[in-house]
Design an enzyme around this catalytic site. Structure first.
Site, PDB file in Angstrom:
ATOM      1  N   CYS A   1      31.005  -2.450   4.588  1.00 50.05           N
ATOM      2  CA  CYS A   1      29.589  -2.581   4.261  1.00 50.05           C
ATOM      3  C   CYS A   1      29.291  -4.073   4.140  1.00 50.05           C
ATOM      4  CB  CYS A   1      29.206  -1.796   3.004  1.00 50.05           C
ATOM      5  SG  CYS A   1      29.782  -2.492   1.444  1.00 50.05           S
TER       6      CYS A   1
ATOM      7  N   ASN B   1      30.970  -5.376   0.100  1.00 50.42           N
ATOM      8  CA  ASN B   1      32.213  -4.726  -0.303  1.00 50.42           C
ATOM      9  C   ASN B   1      32.274  -4.505  -1.811  1.00 50.42           C
ATOM     10  OD1 ASN B   1      35.790  -5.417  -0.051  1.00 50.42           O
ATOM     11  ND2 ASN B   1      34.759  -3.484   0.217  1.00 50.42           N
TER      12      ASN B   1
ATOM     13  N   CYS C   1      29.745  -1.916  -3.136  1.00 49.77           N
ATOM     14  CA  CYS C   1      29.057  -0.631  -3.362  1.00 49.77           C
ATOM     15  C   CYS C   1      29.552   0.437  -2.386  1.00 49.77           C
ATOM     16  CB  CYS C   1      27.537  -0.786  -3.242  1.00 49.77           C
ATOM     17  SG  CYS C   1      26.773  -1.812  -4.507  1.00 49.77           S
ATOM     18  N   ARG C   2      28.990   0.440  -1.179  1.00 45.91           N
ATOM     19  CA  ARG C   2      29.281   1.529  -0.241  1.00 45.91           C
ATOM     20  C   ARG C   2      30.723   1.558   0.232  1.00 45.91           C
ATOM     21  NH1 ARG C   2      24.689   0.096   3.886  1.00 45.91           N
ATOM     22  NH2 ARG C   2      25.334  -1.955   3.134  1.00 45.91           N
ATOM     23  N   SER C   3      31.260   0.426   0.649  1.00 43.98           N
ATOM     24  CA  SER C   3      32.615   0.489   1.214  1.00 43.98           C
ATOM     25  C   SER C   3      33.679   0.812   0.167  1.00 43.98           C
ATOM     26  CB  SER C   3      32.956  -0.759   2.030  1.00 43.98           C
ATOM     27  OG  SER C   3      32.809  -1.936   1.305  1.00 43.98           O
TER      28      SER C   3
ATOM     29  N   ASP D   1      22.046   1.237   1.450  1.00 47.06           N
ATOM     30  CA  ASP D   1      22.633   0.354   0.448  1.00 47.06           C
ATOM     31  C   ASP D   1      21.964   0.616  -0.896  1.00 47.06           C
ATOM     32  OD1 ASP D   1      23.721  -1.672  -1.066  1.00 47.06           O
ATOM     33  OD2 ASP D   1      23.309  -3.246   0.407  1.00 47.06           O
TER      34      ASP D   1
END
Length: 162
Positions: free
Chosen positions: A7, A10, A12-14, A124
């Site tokens: 993401c 690095n 939140c999402r990933s 995001d």
């Protein structure tokens, strides 16, 4: 098999995707045969823990990502990982810009690659609230489940190996 979830920062999402994928893999026949990491296309948060809201969201779903640390995506990742699973189109483009030309095809949009229909991007949640993190978690968890199913089918065909 090695998978890298990507993401922007690095945090939140990933890391949530890495956690969801690791958890799914650990409970599957792929345990011990597939490794997962995560990275960001921007290095702003290098060395930092995931966003506390991401940690709390993952924890609500029984996954601990608190020990993960942000790192930037590097060209060497395209040699080290079989698939670079990007959270959204913007990060896919940024990842392909980092990739050696011959390995750009390793970067894919994770949701379509996993077979998730209806949306290509994991939004995001950084500027949102808890509901945004939960929405992103739901997409990442679905992608993790579909990824395990996809790779398990490959394992049965002998692609992954014993």
């Amino acid at each position: 098999m090695k998978l890298l979830v990507v993401c922007l920062g690095n945090i939140c999402r990933s890391p949530m995707g890495e956690g969801a994928l690791r958890s799914r893999i650990a409970r599957s026949p792929l345990a011990g045969r597939v490794t997962v990491d995560s990275a960001g296309t921007a290095g702003w948060h290098e060395g930092k823990a995931p966003d506390p809201r991401a940690v709390a969201c993952a924890r609500r779903h029984g996954v601990d990502i608190s020990a993960l640390r942000a790192r930037p995506l590097q060209a060497a990742d395209f040699r080290a990982f079989d698939h670079v699973l990007c959270a959204d189109r913007s990060n896919l483009e940024a990842a392909r810009d980092v990739a050696p030309p011959s390995l750009r095809g390793r970067a894919v949009l994770w949701l379509p690659w996993a077979g998730i229909a209806g949306t290509d991007d994991v939004p995001d949640p950084y500027y949102g609230d808890e509901a945004g993190f939960e929405h992103s978690w739901g997409l990442l968890e679905a992608a993790a489940a579909a990824t395990v199913a996809r790779l398990s089918a490959q394992a049965e065909s002998g692609i992954i190996g014993p």
